[in-house]
Design an enzyme around this catalytic site. Structure first.
Site, short mmCIF file in Angstrom:
data_model
loop_
_atom_site.label_atom_id
_atom_site.label_comp_id
_atom_site.label_asym_id
_atom_site.label_seq_id
_atom_site.Cartn_x
_atom_site.Cartn_y
_atom_site.Cartn_z
N CYS A 126 0.78 -1.17 0.12
CA CYS A 126 -0.04 0.08 -0.16
C CYS A 126 0.85 1.37 -0.12
O CYS A 126 2.07 1.07 0.55
CB CYS A 126 -1.01 -0.01 1.17
SG CYS A 126 -1.93 -1.65 1.46
N ARG A 142 3.63 1.06 -6.70
CA ARG A 142 3.60 0.02 -5.68
C ARG A 142 2.30 -0.90 -6.06
O ARG A 142 2.44 -2.18 -5.24
CB ARG A 142 3.35 0.69 -4.29
CG ARG A 142 4.69 1.66 -3.86
CD ARG A 142 4.50 2.37 -2.72
NE ARG A 142 4.29 1.46 -1.68
CZ ARG A 142 5.49 1.26 -0.79
NH1 ARG A 142 6.61 1.80 -1.17
NH2 ARG A 142 5.21 0.33 0.31
N TRP A 145 -3.72 -2.16 -1.55
CA TRP A 145 -3.61 -3.64 -2.08
C TRP A 145 -4.19 -4.47 -1.20
O TRP A 145 -3.59 -4.62 -0.06
CB TRP A 145 -2.19 -3.85 -2.34
CG TRP A 145 -1.78 -5.16 -3.22
CD1 TRP A 145 -1.78 -5.03 -4.56
CD2 TRP A 145 -1.65 -6.14 -2.80
NE1 TRP A 145 -1.29 -6.25 -5.07
CE2 TRP A 145 -1.47 -6.92 -4.02
CE3 TRP A 145 -1.63 -6.97 -1.62
CZ2 TRP A 145 -1.08 -8.47 -3.89
CZ3 TRP A 145 -1.50 -8.35 -1.68
CH2 TRP A 145 -1.06 -9.01 -2.59
N ASN A 193 -0.61 0.44 6.10
CA ASN A 193 -0.15 -0.49 5.26
C ASN A 193 0.37 -1.62 6.22
O ASN A 193 1.35 -1.42 7.19
CB ASN A 193 1.17 0.25 4.63
CG ASN A 193 1.88 -0.72 3.68
OD1 ASN A 193 1.49 -1.96 3.56
ND2 ASN A 193 2.96 -0.18 3.36
N GLY A 194 -0.01 -2.78 5.79
CA GLY A 194 0.30 -4.02 6.80
C GLY A 194 -0.60 -4.93 7.20
O GLY A 194 -1.90 -4.98 6.33
N GLU A 197 14.61 -15.37 -15.47
CA GLU A 197 14.09 -14.18 -15.24
C GLU A 197 13.23 -13.60 -16.53
O GLU A 197 12.22 -12.80 -16.39
CB GLU A 197 15.16 -13.10 -15.21
CG GLU A 197 15.20 -11.56 -15.09
CD GLU A 197 13.97 -11.00 -14.01
OE1 GLU A 197 13.92 -10.03 -14.07
OE2 GLU A 197 14.03 -11.80 -13.08
N LYS A 248 9.56 -11.88 -16.23
CA LYS A 248 9.13 -10.56 -16.88
C LYS A 248 8.13 -10.91 -18.00
O LYS A 248 6.97 -10.04 -17.75
CB LYS A 248 10.40 -10.06 -17.79
CG LYS A 248 11.36 -9.83 -17.06
CD LYS A 248 11.28 -8.41 -16.20
CE LYS A 248 10.76 -8.51 -14.86
NZ LYS A 248 11.68 -9.31 -13.86
N GLU A 291 4.89 -11.59 -15.66
CA GLU A 291 4.36 -10.29 -14.92
C GLU A 291 3.51 -9.48 -15.56
O GLU A 291 2.58 -8.85 -15.10
CB GLU A 291 5.67 -9.61 -14.18
CG GLU A 291 6.35 -10.45 -13.19
CD GLU A 291 7.59 -9.71 -12.43
OE1 GLU A 291 7.52 -9.55 -11.30
OE2 GLU A 291 8.20 -9.34 -13.53
N HIS A 327 13.25 -34.00 -19.50
CA HIS A 327 12.58 -34.52 -18.18
C HIS A 327 11.45 -34.00 -18.05
O HIS A 327 10.89 -34.01 -17.06
CB HIS A 327 13.53 -34.36 -17.04
CG HIS A 327 15.07 -35.03 -16.94
ND1 HIS A 327 15.33 -36.21 -16.79
CD2 HIS A 327 16.13 -34.31 -17.52
CE1 HIS A 327 16.47 -36.38 -17.07
NE2 HIS A 327 17.00 -35.52 -17.44
N LYS A 352 5.24 -3.43 -6.25
CA LYS A 352 6.41 -3.31 -6.53
C LYS A 352 7.23 -3.71 -5.20
O LYS A 352 8.16 -4.49 -5.25
CB LYS A 352 6.67 -1.69 -6.93
CG LYS A 352 8.31 -1.44 -6.93
CD LYS A 352 8.75 -1.99 -7.95
CE LYS A 352 10.17 -1.71 -8.55
NZ LYS A 352 10.72 -2.31 -9.68
#
Length: 611
Positions: free
Chosen positions: A2, A27, A73, A99-100, A484, A488, A491, A507, A606
């Site tokens: 948040c 964020r 969020w 926030n939390g 990575e 990307k 995301e 495999h 973020k």
């Protein structure tokens, strides 16, 4: 996750708060709101973007010199208008942003309902503000004292700001486990989750520590501990330029940050790579040099992209320094009773320096006596303060949710660390050190050259923008790059993608390959090159569509691959810094072509400041 913004001073608060919320949009959030105090305590909030909130308050009376704002969020309760912050207490005389996560909210809520408090949302935050009101009522105490006492009763993480109709010149804030910074101006104060909303107005800030309470009243800032011990605020000067948090003519922050990598890599080396003197210098390593040299083991803890940087570091440190390395997801490390000794070094990697799981892993490792070395990008962040030593990456602010320049900056710093420790341990000769230093010095220009592939990669992206799945393959140093690249794409484009070691394809994943499956293979010239060529042949035999990232001048793989992307040659140990760039651009262009919100992908934040 948040975003918190607050202001108290002589200016109009609402425009500052709204602009600050826009600065914090990176964020990640699902709703936004403001509380303004001017005789009345008015709360306005809406599900959706900050722009929706702006439209909602356009006709409201928003005149006030004190106020606070929030981007939420969702954790407790779905995203909607009611669950958005700020939240009133039952009497509507107190408002809070938070926030939390409050872990014991259910028990507190049941008790407060018995005392007559009425709840309108599904959030733990509304419990927090009613707890403050109840404590103030039962103890006939000041709001400041009520907040302090409430902090003793809540279990979990928080950064909060509290306003009260009965205290029109006072703003109260506190933190534990979630970031909070106070900007100090001329007879005015700015509060935020990070410095980006503040830098436009002042570069002098105070970072609030865990278990501290900040009270701003009548132009004065006072900080006390949860035990009511007065603290002297430590004012720091920010080295952050406003233009670093603007788009600078680019369509998206992510594209800007991809193109900033030559600079951010150079900045991460600056003052550390002294080529003419043939010397490497990193203060945090120097202070714990003997610990590194004599370490039995290095454990790297991180999440997401930082975990991938840690995987590159595993190859680097074991190759150059010959120290055993384990790379752990911070979120799992803390829950499995790991074996840690005083001869271990734990390297914690985090772009924001606020990642909750990584912070918890640090605390666990510290309790076992390990030496903690932090690598993060944000000066004054929680991880920077929790570690024994460390190094900043100097990547500059990264606004795009999907990390790009943070990854290459982290790998740069980890490369320097591996080289320094290897040289001190005698496993990296003077000659080899000098060769690597010279080659590392060329990396910014080679990344610059890789960025010139942008148009070519955009054309490839047009062909593959509508496929449902991608497979990424790499070996050795390029295996973490494959992970990575897949991350990307997932995301920001919402295409399912998986990264694998190329040899592991046989495999299981090879069953997925057909004429519709694009396979991105990082196939640069290195010690695994011939093996990767064989893997490409296996994909081709099953009609997979091959996109190969190859070294300039390669004549073998272009005969097999449908598309090749040529990057400049460099040392095998440094190749991740170059080979990752085309994958960043590929994910970016595919996402843009699909109409995705590149800088603010759905469901993501973020800085993950809650577990």
């Amino acid at each position: 996750m948040c975003g918190i913004v607050a202001y108290i001073g002589h200016r109009e608060a609402c425009p500052i708060i709204i602009k600050g919320l826009r600065r914090l949009e990176y964020r990640g959030y699902d709703s936004a709101g403001v509380a303004l105090l001017n005789g009345q305590l008015s709360v306005y909030k809406k599900k959706g973007k900050v722009a929706d909130l702006e439209a909602f308050i356009a006709e409201k009376d928003t005149h006030a010199n004190i106020g606070m704002g929030h981007t939420r969020w969702a954790t407790h309760g779905e995203p909607n208008d009611v669950n958005a912050h700020p939240h009133y207490s039952t009497s509507e005389r107190i408002a809070i942003i938070h926030n939390g996560i409050i872990e014991n909210y259910a028990a507190l809520k049941q008790h407060l309902q018995q005392q007559g408090h009425v709840f309108h949302s599904d959030t733990d935050t509304e419990v927090f503000v009613n707890l403050i009101e109840e404590i103030q009522k039962q103890n006939s105490c000041s709001l400041e004292e009520a907040v302090r006492l409430a902090l003793h009763e809540v279990v979990g993480a928080y950064a909060i700001v509290v306003l009260s109709k009965d205290n029109p010149n006072q703003l109260i804030a506190a933190r534990k486990g979630s970031p909070l910074v106070i900007g100090v101006g001329e007879n005015e104060f700015f509060l935020a989750s990070d410095a980006t909303p503040i830098i436009e107005y002042t570069n002098e800030v105070v970072y609030v520590n865990d278990y501290e309470l900040a009270v701003i009243k009548d132009g004065q800032l006072e900080i006390r501990t949860k035990e009511d011990v007065k603290q002297t605020p430590y004012i720091q000067t920010l080295e952050l330029e406003l233009d670093r948090i603007e788009k600078g003519g680019y369509e998206h922050f992510m594209l800007k940050e991809i193109f900033e990598q030559p600079r951010s890599i150079l900045d991460s080396m600056r003052g550390r790579l002294e080529l003419e003197a043939g010397h490497l210098n990193m203060g945090g390593v120097r202070a714990y040099e003997r610990k590194f040299v004599n370490a039995d083991r290095i454990i790297i803890v991180a999440c997401g992209t930082s975990w991938h940087a840690g995987l590159v570091a595993e190859y680097l440190i074991e190759d150059l320094a010959r120290i055993p390395v384990e790379v752990e997801y911070a979120s799992e490390f803390r829950y499995r009773n790991p074996i840690i000794t005083e001869r271990d070094i734990v390297i914690a990697i985090s772009q924001s320096g606020e990642t909750a799981d990584t912070l918890a892993a640090i605390e666990l490792a510290k309790s076992k006596g390990a030496t903690i070395f932090g690598i993060c990008n944000v000066v004054g962040s929680s991880i920077a303060r929790a570690t024994d030593a460390g190094a900043y990456t100097h990547a500059g602010p990264e606004i795009g949710v999907a990390s790009t320049k943070a990854f290459t900056a982290q790998v740069t710093v980890l490369t320097l660390l591996a080289m320094i420790v290897g040289h001190k341990r005698g496993t990296l000769s003077d000659t080899k050190l000098r060769e690597l230093m010279m080659e590392l010095n060329t990396i910014p220009s080679k990344v610059e050259k890789a960025l010139q592939l942008n148009t070519e990669i955009e054309q490839i992206s047009e062909i593959f923008k509508d496929v449902p799945n991608f497979l990424y393959l790499g070996r050795g140093y390029n295996f973490p790059v494959a992970l990575e690249g897949a991350l990307k794409l997932k995301e920001i484009s919402y295409i399912h993608a998986e990264g694998y070691p190329a040899a592991e394809m046989k495999h299981g994943p090879i069953a997925l390959i057909d004429e519709n499956m694009p396979v991105v293979v990082i196939a640069t010239k290195d010690s695994s090159y011939e093996k990767v060529v064989s893997n490409i042949q296996e994909v081709k035999a099953r009609k997979g569509r091959i996109i190969a990232v190859v070294t300039e001048g390669d004549t073998v793989i272009p005969e097999m691959a449908e598309f090749t992307i040529e990057v400049p040659a460099t040392s095998e140990v440094l190749m991740p810094l170059v080979s990752v760039v085309p994958l960043q651009l590929l994910s970016y262009h595919i996402a843009v072509l699909r109409g995705c919100n590149v800088d603010q992908p759905r469901n993501l934040a973020k800085s993950v400041t809650v577990e």
